[in-house]
Design a protein around this motif. Sequence first.
Motif, PDB file in Angstrom:
ATOM      1  N   SER A 129       0.954  -1.150  -0.060  1.00  0.00           N
ATOM      2  CA  SER A 129      -0.003   0.206  -0.022  1.00  0.00           C
ATOM      3  C   SER A 129       1.040   1.261   0.048  1.00  0.00           C
ATOM      4  N   GLY A 130       0.214   2.191  -0.210  1.00  0.00           N
ATOM      5  CA  GLY A 130       1.050   3.416  -0.436  1.00  0.00           C
ATOM      6  C   GLY A 130       0.261   4.646  -0.999  1.00  0.00           C
ATOM      7  N   CYS A 131       0.864   5.638  -1.383  1.00  0.00           N
ATOM      8  CA  CYS A 131       0.421   7.145  -1.898  1.00  0.00           C
ATOM      9  C   CYS A 131       0.862   7.258  -3.153  1.00  0.00           C
ATOM     10  N   MET A 132      -0.151   7.419  -4.201  1.00  0.00           N
ATOM     11  CA  MET A 132       0.207   7.613  -5.587  1.00  0.00           C
ATOM     12  C   MET A 132      -0.225   9.157  -5.736  1.00  0.00           C
ATOM     13  N   THR A 133       0.917   9.915  -6.623  1.00  0.00           N
ATOM     14  CA  THR A 133       0.688  11.218  -6.690  1.00  0.00           C
ATOM     15  C   THR A 133       0.567  11.578  -8.230  1.00  0.00           C
ATOM     16  N   LEU A 134      -0.282  11.807  -9.028  1.00  0.00           N
ATOM     17  CA  LEU A 134      -0.682  11.778 -10.373  1.00  0.00           C
ATOM     18  C   LEU A 134      -1.336  13.049 -10.724  1.00  0.00           C
ATOM     19  N   GLY A 135      -0.910  13.887 -11.777  1.00  0.00           N
ATOM     20  CA  GLY A 135      -1.658  15.080 -11.990  1.00  0.00           C
ATOM     21  C   GLY A 135      -2.073  15.999 -10.860  1.00  0.00           C
ATOM     22  N   GLY A 136      -0.897  16.114  -9.968  1.00  0.00           N
ATOM     23  CA  GLY A 136      -1.240  17.179  -8.748  1.00  0.00           C
ATOM     24  C   GLY A 136      -2.128  16.558  -7.729  1.00  0.00           C
ATOM     25  N   GLN A 137      -2.686  15.223  -7.916  1.00  0.00           N
ATOM     26  CA  GLN A 137      -3.411  14.860  -6.848  1.00  0.00           C
ATOM     27  C   GLN A 137      -3.009  13.869  -6.267  1.00  0.00           C
ATOM     28  N   SER A 138      -3.202  13.535  -4.687  1.00  0.00           N
ATOM     29  CA  SER A 138      -2.682  12.243  -4.233  1.00  0.00           C
ATOM     30  C   SER A 138      -3.540  11.415  -3.593  1.00  0.00           C
ATOM     31  N   VAL A 139      -3.587   9.998  -3.814  1.00  0.00           N
ATOM     32  CA  VAL A 139      -4.522   9.284  -3.461  1.00  0.00           C
ATOM     33  C   VAL A 139      -3.776   7.980  -2.902  1.00  0.00           C
ATOM     34  N   ASP A 140      -4.759   7.241  -1.761  1.00  0.00           N
ATOM     35  CA  ASP A 140      -4.132   6.158  -1.089  1.00  0.00           C
ATOM     36  C   ASP A 140      -4.446   5.156  -2.197  1.00  0.00           C
ATOM     37  N   VAL A 141      -3.481   4.139  -2.355  1.00  0.00           N
ATOM     38  CA  VAL A 141      -3.482   3.254  -3.189  1.00  0.00           C
ATOM     39  C   VAL A 141      -3.079   1.626  -2.484  1.00  0.00           C
ATOM     40  N   SER A 142      -3.687   0.528  -2.774  1.00  0.00           N
ATOM     41  CA  SER A 142      -3.236  -0.644  -2.513  1.00  0.00           C
ATOM     42  C   SER A 142      -3.181  -1.590  -3.456  1.00  0.00           C
ATOM     43  N   GLY A 143      -2.375  -2.775  -3.507  1.00  0.00           N
ATOM     44  CA  GLY A 143      -2.402  -4.022  -4.636  1.00  0.00           C
ATOM     45  C   GLY A 143      -1.588  -4.837  -4.019  1.00  0.00           C
TER      46      GLY A 143
END
Length: 487
Positions: free
Chosen positions: A378-392
Amino acid sequence: MQPTIRALMVQGTTSDAGKSVLVAALCRVLARKGVNVAPFKPQNMALNSAVTADGGEIGRAQYVQALAAGVEATVDMNPVLLKPNTDVGAQVIVQGKAVADMNAIGYQSYKEFALPFVMESFTRLQNEFESVIIEGAGSPAEVNLRENDIANMGFAEEADVPVIIIADIDKGGVFAHLYGTLALLSQSEQDRVIGFVINRFRGDLSLLQPGLDWLEKKTNKPVLGVLPYLHGFDLEAEDAINSDQVASDDIKLNVVVPVFPRISNHTDFDVLRSNPDINLRYVGQGERLDKADLIILPGSKSVRNDLAHLRSQGWDKDIARHLRLGGKVMGICGGYQMLGNTVSDPLGIEGEAGSSIGLGYLDLETELAPEKTLTNVSGCMTLGGQSVDVSGYEIHAGVSKVQSNPLIMLSDGKTDGAISDCNQVVGTYLHGIFDAPNVPNTFAAWLGIEKVATVDHAQNKQDAIDRIADAVESHINLSLLWPELDS
């Protein structure tokens, strides 16, 4: 409650007869009754896999069945997993770890090699759980495979478990399938079959009744039930790609996924396919990668060969044109590796040893290694100026040296993936990255597209399992299997 039938095996007349779904449903039904139940599949052949909590690899169907049972998935639930990497060869995964290539073991000695691991895992599950629901593979009537079978009647005989046989009436010829399958079994195998289930029936059951009566009279076996065709039913497929869409007329996002010969873990895209604002299109041989906002290169069990296939189809040119026109491209696992500069396989892990030039959109070099990475992250993705928690979860043999900026900061302090300097290409090793409800909207924003619908993928899976479990409780005579369930 200790069930009278502690282990029950579901075999099918054909592939895709409904074995995986029926096992999941029976696990959910028993769990609802307070039974501590687990799924089991002796041998699976699939390119869709999952990572267990203890870092092992099992078939995705058994992962979903464990979810249905309300228990944590373990490697014992699928002790042997075969992952084809050529038309004649497969990687052999035993109790969660890759141990050999089928060509190295040799098919004639395969049963002697694999059966002890299968029985060891089954015994552990029987000791831990009150009931074990077992899934067969393909059909028990494949007479050419009988001698070395550990997946169907070969296992049932060794473990001494009763069997029910399911057939899909939607394929046609259901009575021939059931009668013929039984007739091709040995007498001892026939004796352990305790009944039939007919799947995906539409229409008036009274019209089917004469056939059911005939089948019971000819075989002296009961038809335990007839399951209805469930329209809109959607549960993760074991291997076949599900391209059914729920997209509305007002599409906001078009996603295209090329289908490689060894595509793996295409369940990554189920959450996109089930979003009413997203049109997900799988592209096969001879078709173009066009009319897309986003092209996603999926996972692969044979990255260099699938990369060569991509080029043979002219998809590399389609991707280049798509990027020139301002489109975006993503790669997941093997697709991520393809987007780099090189993919090397010096030991011949996935086929012939050698090195391939990648597509060159991300600054990374990948080398395949004998030890697989198998982990939930799990972690935090930053894309296009937005950050969102992700897991996989990660399942890959490649080790990538990345020079591009990372896409994800993992919770353990490491990084994953890459994003190009032009902000048009991203890649990640995370399977299941789209499953969290807010992630598709982060990608939509990166693509310059207004907000898409939020889909709770985890709840949708639970609802689908409950739906088929409800159908089983309504349409199968479970008292013939477990009389104590009615008490």
